[in-house]
Scaffold this motif. Sequence first.
Motif, short mmCIF file in Angstrom:
data_model
loop_
_atom_site.label_atom_id
_atom_site.label_comp_id
_atom_site.label_asym_id
_atom_site.label_seq_id
_atom_site.Cartn_x
_atom_site.Cartn_y
_atom_site.Cartn_z
N THR A 91 51.85 37.83 42.44
CA THR A 91 51.30 39.20 42.47
C THR A 91 51.29 39.82 41.09
N ALA A 92 52.37 39.62 40.34
CA ALA A 92 52.46 40.20 39.00
C ALA A 92 51.36 39.66 38.09
N ILE A 93 51.10 38.36 38.18
CA ILE A 93 50.03 37.75 37.38
C ILE A 93 48.68 38.31 37.79
N MET A 94 48.44 38.38 39.10
CA MET A 94 47.14 38.83 39.60
C MET A 94 46.88 40.29 39.26
N LEU A 95 47.91 41.12 39.37
CA LEU A 95 47.76 42.54 39.01
C LEU A 95 47.42 42.69 37.53
N LEU A 96 48.04 41.86 36.68
CA LEU A 96 47.75 41.91 35.25
C LEU A 96 46.32 41.48 34.97
N VAL A 97 45.84 40.45 35.68
CA VAL A 97 44.46 39.99 35.50
C VAL A 97 43.48 41.08 35.88
N VAL A 98 43.69 41.70 37.05
CA VAL A 98 42.79 42.76 37.52
C VAL A 98 42.81 43.95 36.56
N ALA A 99 44.01 44.33 36.11
CA ALA A 99 44.13 45.48 35.20
C ALA A 99 43.48 45.20 33.85
N LEU A 100 43.68 43.99 33.32
CA LEU A 100 43.11 43.64 32.01
C LEU A 100 41.59 43.61 32.06
N ILE A 101 41.05 42.86 33.03
CA ILE A 101 39.58 42.77 33.13
C ILE A 101 38.99 44.14 33.45
N GLY A 102 39.67 44.89 34.32
CA GLY A 102 39.20 46.24 34.65
C GLY A 102 39.16 47.15 33.43
N LEU A 103 40.20 47.08 32.60
CA LEU A 103 40.24 47.91 31.39
C LEU A 103 39.13 47.53 30.42
N LEU A 104 38.94 46.23 30.20
CA LEU A 104 37.92 45.77 29.25
C LEU A 104 36.51 46.10 29.76
N VAL A 105 36.30 46.00 31.07
CA VAL A 105 34.99 46.36 31.64
C VAL A 105 34.74 47.86 31.48
N HIS A 106 35.78 48.67 31.66
CA HIS A 106 35.64 50.12 31.44
C HIS A 106 35.24 50.41 29.99
N ALA A 254 30.63 41.10 35.69
CA ALA A 254 31.85 40.55 35.08
C ALA A 254 33.07 40.86 35.93
N LEU A 255 33.13 42.08 36.46
CA LEU A 255 34.27 42.49 37.27
C LEU A 255 34.28 41.75 38.61
N ILE A 256 33.12 41.64 39.26
CA ILE A 256 33.03 40.95 40.55
C ILE A 256 33.36 39.47 40.39
N HIS A 257 32.81 38.83 39.38
CA HIS A 257 32.93 37.39 39.22
C HIS A 257 34.26 36.96 38.64
N ALA A 258 34.94 37.85 37.96
CA ALA A 258 36.15 37.44 37.26
C ALA A 258 37.43 37.85 37.98
N ALA A 259 37.55 39.10 38.40
CA ALA A 259 38.87 39.59 38.80
C ALA A 259 38.92 40.29 40.14
N THR A 260 37.79 40.58 40.75
CA THR A 260 37.88 41.37 41.98
C THR A 260 37.34 40.62 43.18
N MET A 261 36.09 40.88 43.54
CA MET A 261 35.60 40.47 44.85
C MET A 261 35.72 38.97 45.12
N VAL A 262 35.15 38.14 44.28
CA VAL A 262 35.16 36.70 44.55
C VAL A 262 36.56 36.11 44.39
N ALA A 263 37.38 36.75 43.56
CA ALA A 263 38.76 36.27 43.40
C ALA A 263 39.58 36.56 44.64
N ALA A 264 39.18 37.57 45.42
CA ALA A 264 39.94 37.96 46.60
C ALA A 264 40.03 36.84 47.61
N GLY A 265 38.93 36.11 47.82
CA GLY A 265 38.93 35.02 48.79
C GLY A 265 39.88 33.91 48.42
N VAL A 266 39.89 33.52 47.16
CA VAL A 266 40.79 32.45 46.69
C VAL A 266 42.24 32.92 46.78
#
Length: 681
Positions: A91-106, A254-266
């Motif tokens: 969870t800690a790794i995944m939260l960091l990935v989502v936060a990092l990609i989210g910040l850079l996309v913003h 970038a957000l969908i393909h990297a850290a959010t929607m498609v990552a959710a299934g895996v």
Amino acid sequence: MSEILQISLFLLLPILSFTILIFFGKRLKEHSSTLALILISLMFVNAVVLFINAISHSGSHHHHWSLHNTFEWFSTGVLYINLGYYVDNITAIMLLVVALIGLLVHLYSTEYMKGDQRYSRYFAFLGIFIFSMNGIVLADSLIMMYIFWELVGLSSFLLIGFWFEKDKPPLAANKAFLANRVGDIGMFIGIMILYFNVGSFNINEIVNGVANMDQSLLTIAGLLVFMGAVGKSAQFPLHIWLPDAMEGPTPVSALIHAATMVAAGVYMTFRIFPFLTPEALSIVAIIGAVTALMAAITAITRNDIKAVLAYSTISQLGYMIMALGVGAPVYAFFHLVTHAMFKACLFLCSGSVIHAMHHSLHHLDDHTTDPQDMSNMGGLKSKMPITHVAMLISTLAIAGVPFFSGFLSKDGILAATLSYYHMHHGWTVLLPLAGFGAAMITAFYMFRLIFKTFYGEPKKKEIYDHVHESPLPMTIPLILLSFLSLAFAFTLNMNPLKSKGWFKDLVGHVNHNFLDMDLIHSGIHHAHDQAMYLSLLVASLGILASILFYYFKKLNVDTVANIFNFIGLYKLSRNKFYVDKIYNKVLYVPFFMITKISSFIDWNIYDQKIVDAWGWITIKISKYSGVADYSILDQKIVDGTSHLTQFVSAKLRKTQSGIIQNYLLGVLAVLVVFIIVINQI
């Protein structure tokens, strides 16, 4: 900071961004992005703190470090639904990935979306998207995960169809939403089967409670839950929505393909992996293998730069799903994390190119040339040096070249497929064939993209002359993500007591209820060298073929295409394996034919010939039965029937209010009644 507050911030900060911007965004105007950036930055800092906490525990004796809390949401006396969070190293790794990609996309979006008429709404939608994904990551139960799962679907619908004034985005948003509903229905049924057999929605309790469950039923339940991942992670046959999702803004892609929607299934499949039966896992592996190879073949013939990356994502997700199916969840999750970095970099680089092309075409007042078509590019290396280097690094990573992150994670997956074949033989040889085949094709089409975009002579000199590098808010994320696409970023030893690198230190070992994971791990270890040499060979062949075709141009593309066309392969790739056309013939056309036939029916004739005829027959019967005043019968029965129909239809119309909350309340009420009835039976 208390534990509950720290965890809650992952939900509170992005939803606060959404709430403020959706109500007050127009007043804030261009400052709306600043507010969103500040709130997401705070979330990123919180993720870093949690990640450091996880790192510190990995060096101690807390092998199963976790934070968890659960509270009762509601109960009926029969049905109990609890919500809560479960935070461990994953969870800690995944939260960091989502936060990092989210910040850079913003940050990237502040420049990319500048001047858009719905600027503040865009950042509001990014907020609810990140909120939804964080909810999935934090969820300790399948029912809570499902709630946020649907919110991710809503968020993607809003962002894919963001430019709704155009023709294609609304259609793409609808396609994504409906394709995912198919998978989500299966997922919900699977969750309910597990609940009625185990008595809990909690993931850890399900893992521990399925031992006494009928294995055939558990296989069915596991595959039904996995259907949700087939939709969200765009696996065959529900992969059709992801390429169309490119109609949304590129940072969203970038957000969908990297850290959010498609990552959710895996991520979800990783969480339920311990209770998936061997039979279920074999089907998971087949779906992943088919998806990986089919999408890679399809990507070869795309000329839209974002379409190439879209099919690339589908293929890489296939790798992750295949890894889970062959019993290598650690490498599946590893590839999820490495892929997040280089795929976000690739999409943002493509956005940088499109942004430059768009401004050049705008300067020329050219509204006919497609800024995403690689046939209009070429020679951009000297004009966009930062974008070129960043895209080259991330391409080397996805191609599986040594010293880049993709090499580390992809080799593990390929070794797992070889090991799986060595243990099972027979048809399982198709898995490594699909894996290595997709690896070679990936190297080919990704370098095809690089050569067609950045090398050679400019296809259109007048466009080339006005192209320039993107501004700093767009290039800074490219630099950071290209650095994180290096192998060094994942082999860095952050714990002096360990020597494997921080990722393996944190992830460790994953257990399974039915598989001997030590035996599987040993098999992967023995197959690693063979897989590494083969992967280097196929990647080299793919890159070499691309160099000969598109850099030196020693081979004629059209001639080879004609050869492949002779055996049908080129058309198969060009037409995306005809999946959309099959759906069109089997599903869409028949449905529209039914609605069209219905629209041609003259319901007045139906009323006159059927309803009035029935009334006439009723009157005749009553007349011969000795009823004297059959006009009263006419009024009471025939007219009464029509009045009753009108009354019922008027009431039913009120149920179709368009208010989503009412629909959800109705679904919940039916669900509660259904559960009570089942329990009574």
